[in-house]
Design an enzyme around this catalytic site. Structure first.
Site, PDB file in Angstrom:
ATOM      1  N   SER A   5       1.559   3.460  -4.940  1.00 44.21           N
ATOM      2  CA  SER A   5       2.440   4.593  -4.665  1.00 44.21           C
ATOM      3  C   SER A   5       3.630   4.093  -3.857  1.00 44.21           C
ATOM      4  CB  SER A   5       1.687   5.662  -3.878  1.00 44.21           C
ATOM      5  OG  SER A   5       1.516   5.193  -2.552  1.00 44.21           O
ATOM      6  N   LYS A   6       4.493   5.046  -3.502  1.00 38.66           N
ATOM      7  CA  LYS A   6       5.706   4.678  -2.769  1.00 38.66           C
ATOM      8  C   LYS A   6       5.403   3.940  -1.463  1.00 38.66           C
ATOM      9  CE  LYS A   6       8.985   7.919  -4.653  1.00 38.66           C
ATOM     10  NZ  LYS A   6       8.742   9.346  -4.787  1.00 38.66           N
ATOM     11  N   ARG A   7       4.205   4.205  -0.931  1.00 38.15           N
ATOM     12  CA  ARG A   7       3.834   3.502   0.305  1.00 38.15           C
ATOM     13  C   ARG A   7       3.852   1.985   0.111  1.00 38.15           C
ATOM     14  NH1 ARG A   7      -1.141   3.606   1.515  1.00 38.15           N
ATOM     15  NH2 ARG A   7      -1.818   4.554  -0.419  1.00 38.15           N
TER      16      ARG A   7
END
Ligand code: GLU
Length: 473
Positions: free
Chosen positions: A237-239
């Protein structure tokens, strides 16, 4: 055998994630291998989060990936419209919801007008009066007792106890269908034979199977592909950093590099790691996809991409390079084609992305390059640099043979004059003509730049040096 039909059904609530692109790729590969159809369906029933901008971006990203579709937005097809919002307005889902209520498999729920979360009552009769008076009304599926089983190509038999599944909404109070309902109606009406999608949808599948059964429809072949993970083994994910196809396109990953890498995440084509996915369509066998989560490694992606950049036809590389320059709105080289090809040929050896290629080749195309700080402090402002540059100007002026051998000869003669060590002489010349200390081979660089440019740049470096040294006096 009837035609194989697969679909990719993105929700336009964000940019195309690399995991989505891999799902699309697997669907596309199988459709192409089986000479079937690949369909795009836009699942935009979440009105709050869906936007046209995201839809456009997703379609553009799929096009760039080379995953062309046979039916869908912009292309049409016999089973359109292919946007669920438009299908809702055409009354398609409401009709099937009504049929399910009639069969006793679904019911209406009427909500309080003031407290819209509070249920007033449930009914199998269409609550006409309440609908007319503006009450919120939903339609829900009544989960039957028992067990729901389905066969997954990767996971084998999967079984759910229906007691763990609650009745679920099919049509929301705004009249739009929920994902689980719309997906079944559409997959059936669009005659989808295989549903390949991310593992995150396994828990939705029993609800969908119940709907197929209630409607008396055939169930497509399901395959749930393990998700792509970050290094910490949680779903990518964007993390973990940028994950969109656009991002990788903008940093200069080639479409073929990305497709190759995404294919490697799960599908083992054999020993070979570097291949053009389009040339391996016949070898695609969904049942051999790994059933384990796979880790997305951006460094490996770059490595795969670099291999493509070095082995592809240089003319094709030029096309990709120019497309990328347009895409990123950078300044386009205006050099002659043969010159540009030669530059790409020598520069691609040292880079893995188009952005790196642009950066690395910049001084071959433009005169406004900057002198790197390290070149200036360590070489250009050193006492010997003036003599090196003056001598270089003199000797290159009288050189007629601007081949690699010719420029090498002059460089070596220069080094032998004893003004400075060979390394210093070479680095001073390299820096003077390119601004940098790391470039393709010095002699090749000079040969490609040619006499006129080399002389101009040596003179420019010399005058820059004198301005710098005067200032520091
Ligand atoms: N719109 C769903 C999603 O983006 C599609 C899931 C499916 O393929 O059934 O996750």
């Amino acid at each position: 055998m009837s035609e194989v039909r697969l679909r990719f059904a993105p929700s336009p609530t964000g940019y195309l994630h690399v995991g989505g692109a891999r799902t699309a790729l697997f669907n596309w590969l199988y459709a192409r291998k089986m000479h079937g159809k690949f369909i795009i369906r836009i699942e935009d029933t979440d009105l709050q989060r869906s936007t046209m901008e995201y839809e456009k971006a997703i379609l553009e990203a799929l096009r760039w990936c080379g995953l062309d579709w046979d039916e869908g937005p912009d292309v049409g097809g016999p089973f359109g419209p292919y946007r669920q919002s438009e299908r809702t307005r055409a009354g398609i889902y409401a009709e099937y919801a009504r049929r399910l209520v009639e069969k006793g498999c679904a019911y209406y729920t009427v909500y309080d007008k003031l407290d819209r979360k509070k249920e007033l009552f449930k009914t199998f009769e269409f609550p006409k009066k309440y609908v007319e008076e503006g009450y919120d009304v939903t339609v829900s599926f009544k989960v039957p007792e028992g067990k729901t089983k389905f066969y997954d190509l990767l996971k084998g038999e999967v079984e759910f106890d229906n007691s763990t599944i609650e009745d679920f909404v099919m049509i929301k109070s705004d009249g739009f269908p929920t994902y689980n309902f719309a997906v079944v109606i559409d997959d059936h009406l669009m005659q989808i034979t295989h549903v390949f999608r991310g593992e995150d949808h396994v828990s939705n599948t029993p609800k969908q199977i119940m709907l197929y059964r209630a409607l008396g429809w055939d169930i497509p072949q399901f395959m749930h592909v393990p998700l792509i993970l970050g290094f910490d083994r949680t779903p990518l994910s964007k993390r973990h950093g940028a994950t969109s196809v656009e991002h990788f396109r903008s940093i200069g990953i080639l479409s073929r590099g990305l497709m190759n890498y995404l294919a490697l995440l799960g599908w083992s084509v054999g020993e070979e790691e570097i291949f053009n996915v389009k040339e391996r369509i016949d070898q695609f066998d969904p049942s051999t996809i790994s059933n384990k989560g796979v880790i997305f490694d951006p460094a490996k992606l770059e490595w795969v991409n670099g291999k493509h950049m070095r082995t592809m036809n240089v003319e094709e590389l030029l096309k990709e390079f120019e497309d990328w320059i347009r895409y990123t709105d950078k300044k386009m080289p205006s050099t002659e084609r043969n010159y540009t090809l030669k530059v790409l040929e020598i520069c691609r050896e040292k880079v893995n992305t188009l952005a790196q290629l642009y950066e690395f080749s910049y001084p071959f195309f433009f005169d406004d390059f900057k002198f790197e700080d390290q070149f200036v402090s360590e070489y250009l402002t050193s006492p010997y640099a003036e003599d090196v540059l003056k001598k270089a100007l003199e000797m290159f002026k009288s050189l007629d043979d601007w081949s690699v051998g010719g420029t090498e000869k002059v460089c070596r003669e220069l080094a032998q004059l004893g003004v400075a060590s060979k390394n210093k002489v070479f680095q001073t010349i390299r820096g003077a003509v390119t601004g940098r200390l790391v470039t393709p081979g010095l002699f090749e660089t000079l040969a490609i730049l040619g006499k006129e440019r080399t002389l101009e740049r040596l003179a420019k470096a010399l005058s820059y040096r004198s301005r710098l040294t005067q200032q520091s006096c």
